[in-house]
Design a protein around this motif. Structure first.
Motif, PDB file in Angstrom:
ATOM      1  N   LEU A   8      25.408 -20.759  26.447  1.00 50.93           N
ATOM      2  CA  LEU A   8      25.204 -21.034  27.942  1.00 50.93           C
ATOM      3  C   LEU A   8      24.768 -22.255  28.273  1.00 50.93           C
ATOM      4  CD1 LEU A   8      24.146 -17.778  29.461  1.00 50.93           C
ATOM      5  CD2 LEU A   8      26.249 -18.846  29.957  1.00 50.93           C
ATOM      6  N   GLU A   9      23.579 -23.020  27.518  1.00 50.05           N
ATOM      7  CA  GLU A   9      23.101 -24.337  27.793  1.00 50.05           C
ATOM      8  C   GLU A   9      24.152 -25.188  27.133  1.00 50.05           C
ATOM      9  OE1 GLU A   9      18.433 -23.737  26.558  1.00 50.05           O
ATOM     10  OE2 GLU A   9      19.947 -23.122  25.105  1.00 50.05           O
ATOM     11  N   PHE A  10      24.923 -24.868  26.291  1.00 50.06           N
ATOM     12  CA  PHE A  10      26.065 -25.737  25.920  1.00 50.06           C
ATOM     13  C   PHE A  10      26.952 -26.086  26.939  1.00 50.06           C
ATOM     14  CE2 PHE A  10      29.711 -27.159  23.630  1.00 50.06           C
ATOM     15  CZ  PHE A  10      29.298 -28.266  23.128  1.00 50.06           C
ATOM     16  N   GLN A  11      27.401 -24.863  27.498  1.00 47.12           N
ATOM     17  CA  GLN A  11      28.463 -25.013  28.582  1.00 47.12           C
ATOM     18  C   GLN A  11      27.921 -25.630  29.765  1.00 47.12           C
ATOM     19  OE1 GLN A  11      29.289 -20.920  28.557  1.00 47.12           O
ATOM     20  NE2 GLN A  11      31.138 -20.903  27.657  1.00 47.12           N
ATOM     21  N   ALA A  12      26.624 -25.710  29.925  1.00 46.74           N
ATOM     22  CA  ALA A  12      26.110 -26.383  31.258  1.00 46.74           C
ATOM     23  C   ALA A  12      26.087 -27.941  30.844  1.00 46.74           C
ATOM     24  CB  ALA A  12      24.423 -26.116  31.430  1.00 46.74           C
ATOM     25  N   TRP A  13      26.119 -28.257  29.664  1.00 49.42           N
ATOM     26  CA  TRP A  13      26.320 -29.617  29.435  1.00 49.42           C
ATOM     27  C   TRP A  13      27.646 -30.240  29.298  1.00 49.42           C
ATOM     28  CZ3 TRP A  13      23.176 -33.654  28.122  1.00 49.42           C
ATOM     29  CH2 TRP A  13      21.597 -33.237  28.097  1.00 49.42           C
ATOM     30  N   PHE A  14      28.579 -29.371  29.121  1.00 51.71           N
ATOM     31  CA  PHE A  14      30.170 -29.518  29.054  1.00 51.71           C
ATOM     32  C   PHE A  14      30.759 -28.543  29.937  1.00 51.71           C
ATOM     33  CE2 PHE A  14      28.531 -31.447  25.222  1.00 51.71           C
ATOM     34  CZ  PHE A  14      28.971 -32.757  25.335  1.00 51.71           C
ATOM     35  N   THR A  73      47.089 -30.774  22.917  1.00 51.70           N
ATOM     36  CA  THR A  73      46.414 -29.450  22.971  1.00 51.70           C
ATOM     37  C   THR A  73      46.909 -29.006  24.321  1.00 51.70           C
ATOM     38  OG1 THR A  73      44.621 -28.182  22.836  1.00 51.70           O
ATOM     39  CG2 THR A  73      44.095 -30.053  23.835  1.00 51.70           C
ATOM     40  N   LYS A  74      47.178 -27.523  24.144  1.00 51.09           N
ATOM     41  CA  LYS A  74      47.439 -26.539  25.481  1.00 51.09           C
ATOM     42  C   LYS A  74      46.328 -26.106  25.722  1.00 51.09           C
ATOM     43  CE  LYS A  74      52.340 -26.363  24.017  1.00 51.09           C
ATOM     44  NZ  LYS A  74      52.724 -25.524  22.644  1.00 51.09           N
ATOM     45  N   LEU A  75      45.325 -26.241  25.086  1.00 55.99           N
ATOM     46  CA  LEU A  75      43.961 -25.572  25.548  1.00 55.99           C
ATOM     47  C   LEU A  75      43.151 -26.411  26.250  1.00 55.99           C
ATOM     48  CD1 LEU A  75      42.850 -23.501  22.281  1.00 55.99           C
ATOM     49  CD2 LEU A  75      43.594 -22.707  24.432  1.00 55.99           C
ATOM     50  N   PRO A  76      42.326 -26.009  27.012  1.00 53.77           N
ATOM     51  CA  PRO A  76      41.305 -27.075  27.752  1.00 53.77           C
ATOM     52  C   PRO A  76      40.623 -27.461  26.762  1.00 53.77           C
ATOM     53  CG  PRO A  76      41.204 -24.764  28.786  1.00 53.77           C
ATOM     54  CD  PRO A  76      42.246 -24.533  27.792  1.00 53.77           C
ATOM     55  N   LEU A  77      40.075 -28.793  26.966  1.00 47.54           N
ATOM     56  CA  LEU A  77      39.057 -29.354  26.411  1.00 47.54           C
ATOM     57  C   LEU A  77      37.760 -28.655  26.007  1.00 47.54           C
ATOM     58  CD1 LEU A  77      39.443 -33.215  27.170  1.00 47.54           C
ATOM     59  CD2 LEU A  77      40.465 -32.076  25.179  1.00 47.54           C
ATOM     60  N   THR A  78      37.273 -27.939  26.938  1.00 45.59           N
ATOM     61  CA  THR A  78      36.045 -27.119  27.351  1.00 45.59           C
ATOM     62  C   THR A  78      36.321 -26.020  26.006  1.00 45.59           C
ATOM     63  OG1 THR A  78      37.190 -25.725  28.929  1.00 45.59           O
ATOM     64  CG2 THR A  78      35.453 -27.399  29.527  1.00 45.59           C
ATOM     65  N   VAL A  79      37.310 -25.440  25.977  1.00 45.26           N
ATOM     66  CA  VAL A  79      37.603 -24.277  24.949  1.00 45.26           C
ATOM     67  C   VAL A  79      37.381 -24.962  23.345  1.00 45.26           C
ATOM     68  CG1 VAL A  79      39.237 -22.919  23.785  1.00 45.26           C
ATOM     69  CG2 VAL A  79      39.019 -22.805  26.366  1.00 45.26           C
ATOM     70  N   TRP A  80      37.875 -26.211  23.404  1.00 48.91           N
ATOM     71  CA  TRP A  80      37.840 -26.736  21.903  1.00 48.91           C
ATOM     72  C   TRP A  80      36.126 -27.042  21.546  1.00 48.91           C
ATOM     73  CZ3 TRP A  80      40.915 -28.042  18.153  1.00 48.91           C
ATOM     74  CH2 TRP A  80      42.361 -27.862  18.511  1.00 48.91           C
ATOM     75  N   PHE A  81      35.474 -27.609  22.842  1.00 48.44           N
ATOM     76  CA  PHE A  81      34.012 -27.919  22.604  1.00 48.44           C
ATOM     77  C   PHE A  81      33.306 -26.580  22.282  1.00 48.44           C
ATOM     78  CE2 PHE A  81      33.012 -32.470  24.033  1.00 48.44           C
ATOM     79  CZ  PHE A  81      34.220 -32.867  23.768  1.00 48.44           C
ATOM     80  N   TRP A  82      33.518 -25.636  23.206  1.00 40.70           N
ATOM     81  CA  TRP A  82      32.640 -24.429  23.191  1.00 40.70           C
ATOM     82  C   TRP A  82      32.985 -23.836  21.809  1.00 40.70           C
ATOM     83  CZ3 TRP A  82      34.128 -22.314  28.366  1.00 40.70           C
ATOM     84  CH2 TRP A  82      33.831 -23.044  29.508  1.00 40.70           C
ATOM     85  N   ALA A  83      34.117 -23.826  21.458  1.00 40.99           N
ATOM     86  CA  ALA A  83      34.469 -23.090  19.902  1.00 40.99           C
ATOM     87  C   ALA A  83      33.775 -24.061  18.765  1.00 40.99           C
ATOM     88  CB  ALA A  83      35.787 -23.327  19.767  1.00 40.99           C
ATOM     89  N   ALA A  84      33.701 -25.280  19.033  1.00 42.97           N
ATOM     90  CA  ALA A  84      33.065 -26.153  17.874  1.00 42.97           C
ATOM     91  C   ALA A  84      31.600 -25.721  18.015  1.00 42.97           C
ATOM     92  CB  ALA A  84      33.311 -27.445  18.261  1.00 42.97           C
TER      93      ALA A  84
END
Ligand SMILES: [Zn+2]
Length: 346
Positions: A8-14, A73-84
């Motif tokens: 959740l904190e990470f998602q708040a950054w990105f 990519t067909k996925l949103p960048l947020t998905v990549w970032f959160w997965a990483a």
């Protein structure tokens, strides 16, 4: 980053595409955009294509994801970032199934995403192991089909592994002792692992030469295939019926951790992706398992991994490879979504 952020904190950054694109922009062009074709610094950010610059000098369009594994990519960048972030902060890694659950994406996307991210997890410290090294082989259980309900089959993925023996008192690689002398009060150092097709000398020798510095002392179980290898000091440890895990305790610990990790995180290794899994394990182990790995490393931003295609990852032949695309005019994409070519990616 000392403290690990929660998802959740990470998602708040990105929180959105823009915040992710901004980081990519900063990493790629810390001093501002430069056209990769002509070197011009004068460019406009296109309104109709996501995070893409058009050079005023030559007209070349460059996306912030170009050259990264996120390209097209067909996925949103947020998905990549959160997965990483999840891959980086979960000490044992994340299976596709867990990513799917955490991010709410389709299993197929999660699987390919995990495979791509796992490719960046290659130990950057590839210097060969030195001084005193334990070496041994083990068979790892593998899952033949991706069905958690089916019984786990034990196949014949043969893995060879090596671990540096560290002197506990100095924290340095152990100095070699006389043949047969015991190494007491030791620690485990860096490791290397590889899948090999058989115990034959040709495979073991190739592994040793690729991973261990010449002149090192090899502590082994005395298997005949180690013999005839020049340039190393071979000091076999297992005599008669002593169990191999007593004299070769570190490499046996590595194998049992590998087994536990593969069962716990991945419900068994899958033979066709064994190299990626072993790389990930070595990467995590050589960071002592629980040290923080940055999500940027996992995204490949630190080392700039060339993008791997679906065909590279699945090890299949691209049916269209080598066939020329016929295009009458230069492709122009007008809308923000563009007419993306179907590359079979994500
Ligand atoms: Zn240009």
């Amino acid at each position: 980053m000392g403290k690990q952020l929660s998802l959740l904190e990470f998602q708040a950054w990105f929180p959105d595409e823009e915040s992710c694109a901004r980081l990519l922009l900063e990493r790629r062009w810390p001093d501002g955009f430069i056209c990769p074709k002509c070197g011009d610094r004068n460019a406009v950010l296109l309104a109709n294509r996501a995070y893409t610059y058009e050079c005023r000098g030559c007209g070349r369009q460059t996306s912030v994801t170009a050259g990264t594994m996120m390209h097209r990519t067909k996925l949103p960048l947020t998905v990549w970032f959160w997965a990483a972030h999840l891959m980086a902060t979960h000490s044992n890694g994340m299976s596709a199934r867990q990513l799917k659950g955490q991010l709410g994406i389709a299993y197929d996307s999660a699987w390919l995403l995990a495979q791509k991210l796992r490719r960046s997890m290659v130990d950057p410290n590839r210097d060969p192991l030195e001084d005193v090294v334990e070496i041994d082989r083990a068979e790892m259980p593998f899952r033949a089909i991706d069905d958690l309900a089916s019984p786990l089959k034990t196949g014949k993925i043969l893995v060879v592994g090596a671990v540096e023996v560290i002197d506990h008192s100095t924290g340095e690689p152990h100095k070699p002792k006389g043949y047969g002398a015991r190494y007491l009060d030791t620690l485990s150092g860096r490791i290397r692992l590889a899948a090999i097709p058989s115990n034959e000398a040709v495979h073991l020798h190739a592994f040793i030469k690729a991973n261990i510095a010449p002149g090192a002392t090899l502590l082994s179980d005395g298997h005949a295939s180690y013999q005839g290898l020049e340039g190393y000091r071979h000091d076999p440890r297992v005599v008669g019926n002593i169990a191999a895990h007593i004299p070769l305790k570190w490499i046996h610990r590595v194998f049992s951790l590998l087994k536990r990790w593969s069962l716990g995180t991945y419900h068994g290794l899958r033979p066709q992706h064994i190299d990626a899994y072993l790389n990930e394990f070595v990467f995590r182990y050589n960071r002592r398992f629980y040290r923080h790995v940055s999500f940027e490393t996992v995204l490949g931003l630190a080392t700039r991994h060339a993008p791997a295609s679906y065909w590279d990852i699945t090890g299949q032949e691209n049916p269209r490879k080598g066939t020329k695309m016929s295009r009458r005019t230069v492709r122009r994409r007008k809308t923000a979504d563009g007419m993306r070519q179907d590359g079979g990616g994500i």
